[in-house]
Enzyme design. Structure first.
Site, PDB file in Angstrom:
ATOM      1  N   GLY A  10      -2.603   2.923  -1.670  1.00  0.00           N
ATOM      2  CA  GLY A  10      -3.772   4.020  -1.020  1.00  0.00           C
ATOM      3  C   GLY A  10      -5.042   3.581  -0.326  1.00  0.00           C
ATOM      4  O   GLY A  10      -5.381   2.492  -1.139  1.00  0.00           O
ATOM      5  N   ARG A  71       3.233   3.954   0.954  1.00  0.00           N
ATOM      6  CA  ARG A  71       3.456   3.760  -0.193  1.00  0.00           C
ATOM      7  C   ARG A  71       4.860   2.977  -0.177  1.00  0.00           C
ATOM      8  O   ARG A  71       5.635   3.245  -1.203  1.00  0.00           O
ATOM      9  CB  ARG A  71       3.359   4.908  -1.041  1.00  0.00           C
ATOM     10  CG  ARG A  71       1.790   5.075  -1.010  1.00  0.00           C
ATOM     11  CD  ARG A  71       1.899   4.984  -2.456  1.00  0.00           C
ATOM     12  NE  ARG A  71      -0.033   5.897  -3.507  1.00  0.00           N
ATOM     13  CZ  ARG A  71      -1.087   5.080  -3.219  1.00  0.00           C
ATOM     14  NH1 ARG A  71      -0.297   3.807  -3.818  1.00  0.00           N
ATOM     15  NH2 ARG A  71      -1.864   5.577  -3.645  1.00  0.00           N
ATOM     16  N   ASP A 102      -2.519  -2.592  -7.549  1.00  0.00           N
ATOM     17  CA  ASP A 102      -1.703  -3.269  -8.429  1.00  0.00           C
ATOM     18  C   ASP A 102      -0.139  -2.845  -7.994  1.00  0.00           C
ATOM     19  O   ASP A 102       0.133  -3.710  -8.331  1.00  0.00           O
ATOM     20  CB  ASP A 102      -2.180  -2.115 -10.173  1.00  0.00           C
ATOM     21  CG  ASP A 102      -2.245  -0.874  -9.994  1.00  0.00           C
ATOM     22  OD1 ASP A 102      -2.008  -0.564 -11.560  1.00  0.00           O
ATOM     23  OD2 ASP A 102      -2.138  -0.889  -8.869  1.00  0.00           O
ATOM     24  N   THR A 124      -8.894  -1.555  -4.325  1.00  0.00           N
ATOM     25  CA  THR A 124      -8.185  -0.544  -4.304  1.00  0.00           C
ATOM     26  C   THR A 124      -9.751   0.219  -5.424  1.00  0.00           C
ATOM     27  O   THR A 124     -10.369  -0.433  -5.747  1.00  0.00           O
ATOM     28  CB  THR A 124      -7.706   0.148  -5.614  1.00  0.00           C
ATOM     29  OG1 THR A 124      -7.319   0.878  -6.597  1.00  0.00           O
ATOM     30  CG2 THR A 124      -7.907  -1.525  -6.881  1.00  0.00           C
ATOM     31  N   ILE A 125      -9.956   1.849  -4.706  1.00  0.00           N
ATOM     32  CA  ILE A 125     -11.162   2.480  -5.546  1.00  0.00           C
ATOM     33  C   ILE A 125     -11.212   2.105  -7.390  1.00  0.00           C
ATOM     34  O   ILE A 125     -11.951   2.921  -8.474  1.00  0.00           O
ATOM     35  CB  ILE A 125     -10.997   4.416  -5.140  1.00  0.00           C
ATOM     36  CG1 ILE A 125     -10.367   4.787  -5.503  1.00  0.00           C
ATOM     37  CG2 ILE A 125     -11.425   4.248  -3.042  1.00  0.00           C
ATOM     38  CD1 ILE A 125     -10.390   6.142  -5.147  1.00  0.00           C
ATOM     39  N   ASP A 126      -9.626   2.710  -7.522  1.00  0.00           N
ATOM     40  CA  ASP A 126      -9.280   2.020  -9.538  1.00  0.00           C
ATOM     41  C   ASP A 126     -10.444   1.176  -9.826  1.00  0.00           C
ATOM     42  O   ASP A 126     -10.716   1.135 -11.249  1.00  0.00           O
ATOM     43  CB  ASP A 126      -8.313   2.353 -10.076  1.00  0.00           C
ATOM     44  CG  ASP A 126      -7.505   3.250  -9.064  1.00  0.00           C
ATOM     45  OD1 ASP A 126      -6.037   3.843  -9.157  1.00  0.00           O
ATOM     46  OD2 ASP A 126      -7.817   4.454  -7.960  1.00  0.00           O
ATOM     47  N   ASP A 128      -9.102  -1.780 -11.110  1.00  0.00           N
ATOM     48  CA  ASP A 128      -8.185  -1.549 -12.109  1.00  0.00           C
ATOM     49  C   ASP A 128      -7.223  -2.872 -11.764  1.00  0.00           C
ATOM     50  O   ASP A 128      -6.460  -3.282 -12.876  1.00  0.00           O
ATOM     51  CB  ASP A 128      -7.538  -0.321 -12.619  1.00  0.00           C
ATOM     52  CG  ASP A 128      -6.731  -0.313 -11.460  1.00  0.00           C
ATOM     53  OD1 ASP A 128      -5.558   0.462 -11.834  1.00  0.00           O
ATOM     54  OD2 ASP A 128      -6.481  -0.970 -10.578  1.00  0.00           O
ATOM     55  N   ARG A 170      -6.367   6.578 -11.007  1.00  0.00           N
ATOM     56  CA  ARG A 170      -5.591   6.241 -11.625  1.00  0.00           C
ATOM     57  C   ARG A 170      -6.024   6.081 -13.489  1.00  0.00           C
ATOM     58  O   ARG A 170      -6.053   6.951 -14.548  1.00  0.00           O
ATOM     59  CB  ARG A 170      -4.457   5.473 -11.069  1.00  0.00           C
ATOM     60  CG  ARG A 170      -2.842   5.331 -11.379  1.00  0.00           C
ATOM     61  CD  ARG A 170      -2.051   4.830 -10.418  1.00  0.00           C
ATOM     62  NE  ARG A 170      -2.683   4.569  -9.393  1.00  0.00           N
ATOM     63  CZ  ARG A 170      -1.614   4.408  -8.417  1.00  0.00           C
ATOM     64  NH1 ARG A 170      -0.378   6.169  -9.014  1.00  0.00           N
ATOM     65  NH2 ARG A 170      -1.389   5.247  -7.427  1.00  0.00           N
ATOM     66  N   GLU A 221      -8.831  11.390 -13.934  1.00  0.00           N
ATOM     67  CA  GLU A 221      -7.534  11.832 -13.594  1.00  0.00           C
ATOM     68  C   GLU A 221      -6.953  11.987 -14.906  1.00  0.00           C
ATOM     69  O   GLU A 221      -5.468  12.301 -15.235  1.00  0.00           O
ATOM     70  CB  GLU A 221      -7.319  11.661 -12.261  1.00  0.00           C
ATOM     71  CG  GLU A 221      -6.678  10.454 -12.148  1.00  0.00           C
ATOM     72  CD  GLU A 221      -6.331  10.197 -10.631  1.00  0.00           C
ATOM     73  OE1 GLU A 221      -6.341  11.447  -9.643  1.00  0.00           O
ATOM     74  OE2 GLU A 221      -6.568   8.758 -10.485  1.00  0.00           O
TER      75      GLU A 221
HETATM   76  O1  F6P Z   1      -5.042   4.059  -6.534  1.00  0.00           O
HETATM   77  C1  F6P Z   1      -6.200   4.519  -5.583  1.00  0.00           C
HETATM   78  C2  F6P Z   1      -5.420   6.390  -6.093  1.00  0.00           C
HETATM   79  O2  F6P Z   1      -6.969   6.903  -5.066  1.00  0.00           O
HETATM   80  C3  F6P Z   1      -5.364   6.544  -7.383  1.00  0.00           C
HETATM   81  O3  F6P Z   1      -7.191   6.483  -7.675  1.00  0.00           O
HETATM   82  C4  F6P Z   1      -5.219   8.069  -7.457  1.00  0.00           C
HETATM   83  O4  F6P Z   1      -4.650   8.665  -8.638  1.00  0.00           O
HETATM   84  C5  F6P Z   1      -3.722   7.242  -5.996  1.00  0.00           C
HETATM   85  O5  F6P Z   1      -4.436   6.222  -5.186  1.00  0.00           O
HETATM   86  C6  F6P Z   1      -3.724   8.927  -5.249  1.00  0.00           C
HETATM   87  O6  F6P Z   1      -2.365   8.817  -5.207  1.00  0.00           O
HETATM   88  P1  F6P Z   1      -2.022   8.907  -3.130  1.00  0.00           P
HETATM   89  O7  F6P Z   1      -2.750   8.555  -2.789  1.00  0.00           O
HETATM   90  O8  F6P Z   1      -0.422   8.302  -2.750  1.00  0.00           O
HETATM   91  O9  F6P Z   1      -1.920  10.417  -3.336  1.00  0.00           O
END
Ligand code: F6P
Length: 340
Positions: A10, A71, A102, A124-126, A128, A170, A221
């Site tokens: 992401g 991805r 991760d 990552t914005i998460d 984590d 996530r 989420e």
């Molecule tokens: O891991 C970063 C993130 O933005 C999560 O917070 C989110 O659930 C996910 O990526 C969304 O993934 P994608 O960009 O593949 O829809």
């Protein structure tokens, strides 16, 4: 030496600041840099372009990544280390710097085990990623959500409503907790801390008994929904991660039924990953990029750049294979101070 850089998984604000720092620091040490396109896909294809001072001029404040991302996973979609080695050979790179969350960094750890000279940078914005106290993108996402909570508060006050705002993260609740505290939310729902609908309804009632006729609930989420709000089966992405979303929409009707009040939902989605990085993320990305370039120049691979007690350091890449970093109980306790 030729250093390759790629951004995978992401995207987030700050990636271009990272690329700029790697290029400028590498150049100052006499190395050159090749940027590989679209994450691991461009790495295995050897799809790259030279990056120099001119290529990165003006990108410090730009959101997204000039290299693109994906991805794609070399172990899922290809032959793993063999494909990566051939892609790096094609562009003549002796070391790879890859920015990822991760999923991406787990792949980098596996590649390092198989002899690929790789350095990971946590973004990552998460927030984590195990092994680091900071990830590029988190601070800007928290600011975006906090500004949104400020705006939602005035419309919730005007209509005496319960407003649920669903945020990314996530399976971690870092964005929800940090922005919920900063935005003065009335309740914060995170995967790390189970809740009942009754708890939220009680808080709503308690608020109204004190003539406070609006409620802001921040919903991460990845929460586990109470039985009565279970949703349809989940989808997954290329890394096998659940495709999340929909928790707030599942909760709203139940809260309306049990509180007798109007509830509305805002799902922030990709707004949290878009736009210009804030100053904190620009500084973090620059510090991480300079460190990654220094490690590459010194041949120090198989490591991840990390923030530990306010200092930038290197930790073994396989650190990222540990447990994702959840919100600590003491931060949840601080948030709960303001629920009553
Ligand atoms: O891991 C970063 C993130 O933005 C999560 O917070 C989110 O659930 C996910 O990526 C969304 O993934 P994608 O960009 O593949 O829809």
């Amino acid at each position: 030496m030729r250093i390759a850089i790629a951004t995978a998984g992401g995207d987030c604000p700050g990636l271009n600041a990272l690329i700029r720092a790697v290029v400028r620091r590498s150049e100052s040490a006499g190395h050159d840099v090749v940027g590989l396109e679209r994450g691991w896909e461009g790495v295995v294809e050897g799809d790259g372009r030279g990056l120099d001072h001119d290529s990165v001029r003006g990108i410090l404040r730009l959101g997204g990544t000039i290299l693109g991302s994906s991805r794609y996973d070399p172990y899922v979609h290809g032959d793993g280390a063999r494909d990566v080695a051939s892609g790096l050979e094609k562009v003549g790179a002796e070391v790879l710097i890859v920015a990822g969350g991760d999923g991406t960094l787990g792949t980098a750890a596996r590649l390092a085990e198989e002899g690929i000279p790789v350095i990971g940078v946590p973004k990552t914005i998460d927030r984590d990623v195990p092994g680091t106290e900071a990830t590029i993108g988190f601070s800007t996402a928290v600011q975006i959500v906090t500004d949104t909570i400020d705006r939602l508060t005035t419309t919730a006050e005007s209509h005496h409503r319960v407003l649920l705002v669903e945020v990314m993260g996530r399976h971690s609740g870092w964005i929800a907790t940090a922005a919920g505290i900063a935005g003065g939310a009335d309740f914060i729902l995170v995967p790390e801390h189970p809740f009942t609908v009754g708890e939220i309804v009680d808080i709503i009632g308690e608020r109204r008994s004190r003539d406070r006729h609006h409620t802001i609930v921040v919903v991460a989420e990845g929460i586990e929904l109470p039985a009565e709000a279970q949703q349809a089966e989940k989808k997954t992405d290329a890394f096998g991660f659940d495709r999340l979303g929909g928790a707030a929409a599942a909760l709203a009707p139940i809260l309306e039924d049990q509180s007798g009040l109007e509830a509305r939902v805002t799902v922030l989605g990709y707004v949290q990953r878009g736009g210009s990085p804030n100053a904190e993320d620009r500084l973090l990305a620059t510090r991480f990029g300079v460190a990654a370039a220094d490690y590459a120049g010194a041949g120090r691979t198989g490591v991840m750049v990390a923030m530990r007690s306010q200092s930038v350091t290197a930790v073994p890449l396989d650190t990222v294979l540990g447990e994702a970093v959840g919100v600590p109980p003491e931060l949840m306790d601080i948030a709960a101070t303001f629920y009553t």
